[in-house]
Design a protein around this motif. Structure first.
Motif, PDB file in Angstrom:
ATOM      1  N   ASP A 162      -5.381   3.990  -5.982  1.00 48.43           N
ATOM      2  CA  ASP A 162      -6.745   4.223  -5.222  1.00 48.43           C
ATOM      3  C   ASP A 162      -7.657   5.793  -5.501  1.00 48.43           C
ATOM      4  OD1 ASP A 162      -6.545   1.441  -4.006  1.00 48.43           O
ATOM      5  OD2 ASP A 162      -5.044   2.259  -2.582  1.00 48.43           O
ATOM      6  N   ALA A 163      -8.566   6.639  -4.859  1.00 50.76           N
ATOM      7  CA  ALA A 163      -8.711   7.334  -4.357  1.00 50.76           C
ATOM      8  C   ALA A 163      -9.474   8.056  -3.188  1.00 50.76           C
ATOM      9  CB  ALA A 163      -9.993   8.034  -5.646  1.00 50.76           C
ATOM     10  N   VAL A 164      -9.110   9.017  -2.341  1.00 52.43           N
ATOM     11  CA  VAL A 164     -10.017   9.795  -1.424  1.00 52.43           C
ATOM     12  C   VAL A 164     -10.139  11.118  -1.536  1.00 52.43           C
ATOM     13  CG1 VAL A 164      -8.880  10.543   1.364  1.00 52.43           C
ATOM     14  CG2 VAL A 164      -7.987   8.682  -0.130  1.00 52.43           C
ATOM     15  N   LEU A 173      -4.643   7.699  -4.997  1.00 51.93           N
ATOM     16  CA  LEU A 173      -2.926   6.971  -4.635  1.00 51.93           C
ATOM     17  C   LEU A 173      -2.268   5.584  -4.959  1.00 51.93           C
ATOM     18  CD1 LEU A 173      -4.458   8.687  -2.350  1.00 51.93           C
ATOM     19  CD2 LEU A 173      -3.562   6.715  -0.876  1.00 51.93           C
ATOM     20  N   SER A 174      -1.372   6.096  -5.664  1.00 49.61           N
ATOM     21  CA  SER A 174      -0.734   4.831  -6.130  1.00 49.61           C
ATOM     22  C   SER A 174       0.017   3.757  -5.769  1.00 49.61           C
ATOM     23  CB  SER A 174       0.418   5.942  -7.871  1.00 49.61           C
ATOM     24  OG  SER A 174      -0.533   6.728  -8.373  1.00 49.61           O
ATOM     25  N   ASN A 175      -0.068   3.738  -4.593  1.00 48.92           N
ATOM     26  CA  ASN A 175       1.409   2.514  -3.815  1.00 48.92           C
ATOM     27  C   ASN A 175       0.395   1.320  -3.770  1.00 48.92           C
ATOM     28  OD1 ASN A 175       1.468   5.535  -2.261  1.00 48.92           O
ATOM     29  ND2 ASN A 175       3.212   3.596  -2.350  1.00 48.92           N
ATOM     30  N   GLY A 176       0.832   0.201  -3.068  1.00 47.78           N
ATOM     31  CA  GLY A 176      -0.058  -1.163  -3.377  1.00 47.78           C
ATOM     32  C   GLY A 176      -0.047  -2.554  -3.979  1.00 47.78           C
ATOM     33  N   THR A 177      -0.119  -3.254  -3.940  1.00 48.65           N
ATOM     34  CA  THR A 177       0.213  -4.054  -4.831  1.00 48.65           C
ATOM     35  C   THR A 177      -1.128  -4.944  -4.976  1.00 48.65           C
ATOM     36  OG1 THR A 177       1.229  -6.502  -4.472  1.00 48.65           O
ATOM     37  CG2 THR A 177       0.481  -5.191  -2.021  1.00 48.65           C
ATOM     38  N   GLY A 191     -10.126  -1.043   6.337  1.00 46.80           N
ATOM     39  CA  GLY A 191     -11.467  -0.223   7.080  1.00 46.80           C
ATOM     40  C   GLY A 191     -10.417  -0.306   8.110  1.00 46.80           C
ATOM     41  N   ALA A 192     -10.467  -1.014   9.372  1.00 43.41           N
ATOM     42  CA  ALA A 192     -10.216  -0.527  10.568  1.00 43.41           C
ATOM     43  C   ALA A 192      -9.542  -0.573  10.539  1.00 43.41           C
ATOM     44  CB  ALA A 192      -9.745  -2.430  10.832  1.00 43.41           C
ATOM     45  N   ILE A 193      -7.769  -0.050   9.673  1.00 41.77           N
ATOM     46  CA  ILE A 193      -6.722   1.129   9.618  1.00 41.77           C
ATOM     47  C   ILE A 193      -7.490   2.470   9.398  1.00 41.77           C
ATOM     48  CG2 ILE A 193      -4.601   1.743   8.388  1.00 41.77           C
ATOM     49  CD1 ILE A 193      -4.034  -1.040  10.036  1.00 41.77           C
ATOM     50  N   VAL A 194      -8.188   2.657   8.258  1.00 43.86           N
ATOM     51  CA  VAL A 194      -8.056   3.515   8.378  1.00 43.86           C
ATOM     52  C   VAL A 194      -9.463   3.674   9.437  1.00 43.86           C
ATOM     53  CG1 VAL A 194     -10.428   5.236   7.423  1.00 43.86           C
ATOM     54  CG2 VAL A 194      -8.975   3.624   6.279  1.00 43.86           C
ATOM     55  N   ASP A 207      -6.049  14.712   4.689  1.00 43.83           N
ATOM     56  CA  ASP A 207      -4.394  13.789   4.733  1.00 43.83           C
ATOM     57  C   ASP A 207      -4.305  13.040   5.743  1.00 43.83           C
ATOM     58  OD1 ASP A 207      -2.829  16.063   3.124  1.00 43.83           O
ATOM     59  OD2 ASP A 207      -3.070  17.455   5.304  1.00 43.83           O
ATOM     60  N   ASP A 208      -5.294  12.667   6.555  1.00 43.58           N
ATOM     61  CA  ASP A 208      -5.285  11.649   7.539  1.00 43.58           C
ATOM     62  C   ASP A 208      -6.144  10.256   6.977  1.00 43.58           C
ATOM     63  OD1 ASP A 208      -4.004  13.354   9.841  1.00 43.58           O
ATOM     64  OD2 ASP A 208      -6.478  13.317  10.475  1.00 43.58           O
ATOM     65  N   LEU A 209      -6.953  10.738   5.656  1.00 40.56           N
ATOM     66  CA  LEU A 209      -7.639   9.521   5.488  1.00 40.56           C
ATOM     67  C   LEU A 209      -5.952   8.835   4.358  1.00 40.56           C
ATOM     68  CD1 LEU A 209     -11.032  10.845   4.364  1.00 40.56           C
ATOM     69  CD2 LEU A 209     -10.092   9.101   6.303  1.00 40.56           C
ATOM     70  N   VAL A 210      -5.812   9.617   3.554  1.00 37.64           N
ATOM     71  CA  VAL A 210      -3.977   9.601   1.933  1.00 37.64           C
ATOM     72  C   VAL A 210      -3.555   8.706   3.630  1.00 37.64           C
ATOM     73  CG1 VAL A 210      -2.697  10.952   1.305  1.00 37.64           C
ATOM     74  CG2 VAL A 210      -4.823  11.442   1.116  1.00 37.64           C
ATOM     75  N   GLU A 211      -2.836   9.091   4.652  1.00 37.41           N
ATOM     76  CA  GLU A 211      -1.918   8.889   5.319  1.00 37.41           C
ATOM     77  C   GLU A 211      -2.574   7.499   5.400  1.00 37.41           C
ATOM     78  OE1 GLU A 211       0.625   9.230   9.972  1.00 37.41           O
ATOM     79  OE2 GLU A 211      -0.662  10.882   9.033  1.00 37.41           O
ATOM     80  N   ALA A 212      -3.415   7.010   6.154  1.00 40.77           N
ATOM     81  CA  ALA A 212      -3.830   5.943   6.558  1.00 40.77           C
ATOM     82  C   ALA A 212      -3.556   4.859   4.981  1.00 40.77           C
ATOM     83  CB  ALA A 212      -4.878   6.010   6.833  1.00 40.77           C
ATOM     84  N   VAL A 213      -4.515   5.093   4.212  1.00 40.19           N
ATOM     85  CA  VAL A 213      -3.687   4.337   3.214  1.00 40.19           C
ATOM     86  C   VAL A 213      -3.039   3.869   2.428  1.00 40.19           C
ATOM     87  CG1 VAL A 213      -5.155   4.119   0.255  1.00 40.19           C
ATOM     88  CG2 VAL A 213      -6.613   4.974   2.456  1.00 40.19           C
ATOM     89  N   SER A 214      -1.928   4.859   2.802  1.00 41.14           N
ATOM     90  CA  SER A 214      -0.373   5.020   2.066  1.00 41.14           C
ATOM     91  C   SER A 214       0.237   4.230   2.988  1.00 41.14           C
ATOM     92  CB  SER A 214      -0.444   6.414   2.197  1.00 41.14           C
ATOM     93  OG  SER A 214      -0.677   7.003   1.433  1.00 41.14           O
TER      94      SER A 214
END
Length: 261
Positions: A162-164, A173-177, A191-194, A207-214
């Motif tokens: 992912d990229a923010v 960002l390299s987390n996820g499945t 989208g709702a979590i963001v 930072d807030d957007l990165v935290e949301a996706v992470s």
């Protein structure tokens, strides 16, 4: 970090989202600690949105009849200083979808656009996609930089990585499945979590957007690791449980983030 603030303040998130994912989206926001409302009627949107922390516009079930509600939601959000997240579902698949997304971007202040690589690429150049499927070979970082600069808004591009983009900078960002692609609404719920993570922030921080996706991706990794987590039905329930149970330390210790520009 924002996670504890969300759980303490329980922000109202207005979701104009697609018919397939409403239940999953609402449950995901509740698991996070936010308060979802799936309001769509033009006559009541202002009353809801003036009390909201954020508005999500997801065009997954876009029709001519639903367009006025989405435009009214964007208008009311701008009026009351409420951030708007746009999820341009399958906008590269049809001109109907792409033209409406561009209309929203041109006429209203959108705080964040969240989509997969094919969707974001389709907003800024000619691109095609089959339904909602994304081309995983696309460079999410390059698309985030291009889309963020051209559309002049924060952008989240999902893919193999992912990229923010926000405030002129990009983080990868390299987390996820891959399990997130095996259940309907994995991207839509993000989208709702963001939206919840940027409540009351018309100009969200990187930072807030990165935290949301992470946060979302770390929860997904945990969900997959649980019993039967590689089965779609169990994974979906596990994900809701993990969204509810992980904390800021879990996110901070497990997020894999690289600043690239």
């Amino acid at each position: 970090m924002r996670l504890n603030q969300i759980r303490q303040n329980n922000p109202l998130i207005i979701c104009l989202t697609n018919d397939v994912v409403k239940n999953f989206t609402a449950n995901g926001l509740l698991a996070l600690g936010a308060s979802p409302a799936m309001a769509t009627e033009v006559e009541e949107l202002e009353d809801f949105i003036k009390h909201a922390g954020a508005v999500l516009i997801n065009i997954g079930s876009l029709t001519k009849e639903s367009m006025p509600s989405m435009e009214k939601a964007a208008e009311a959000a701008n009026k009351f200083g409420v951030p708007v997240v746009l999820d341009p579902v399958a906008c590269s698949a049809t001109a109907f979808r792409k033209n409406f997304c561009l209309k929203l971007i041109e006429n209203y202040d959108i705080s964040v656009i969240r989509g997969n690589a094919s969707e974001l690429k389709g907003l800024i150049e000619e691109a095609t996609m089959k339904g909602t499927d994304s081309d995983l070979s696309l460079d999410t970082v390059a698309i985030a930089q291009a889309a963020g600069g051209q559309l002049e808004t924060a952008v989240i591009v999902t893919g193999a990585q992912d990229a923010v983009y926000a405030q002129g900078k990009v983080k990868k960002l390299s987390n996820g499945t891959e399990m997130l692609t095996k259940v309907t609404g994995g991207g839509c719920l993000l989208g709702a979590i963001v939206s919840a993570f940027i409540y009351n922030e018309v100009e969200p921080t990187l930072d807030d957007l990165v935290e949301a996706v992470s946060y979302y991706n770390v929860a997904a990794e945990r969900a997959e690791s649980l019993d039967n987590g590689t089965l779609p039905g169990h994974f979906q329930i596990n994900l809701l449980d993990m969204l509810n149970s992980i904390d800021e330390n879990d996110v901070a210790e497990n997020m894999r983030v690289e600043e690239v520009s």
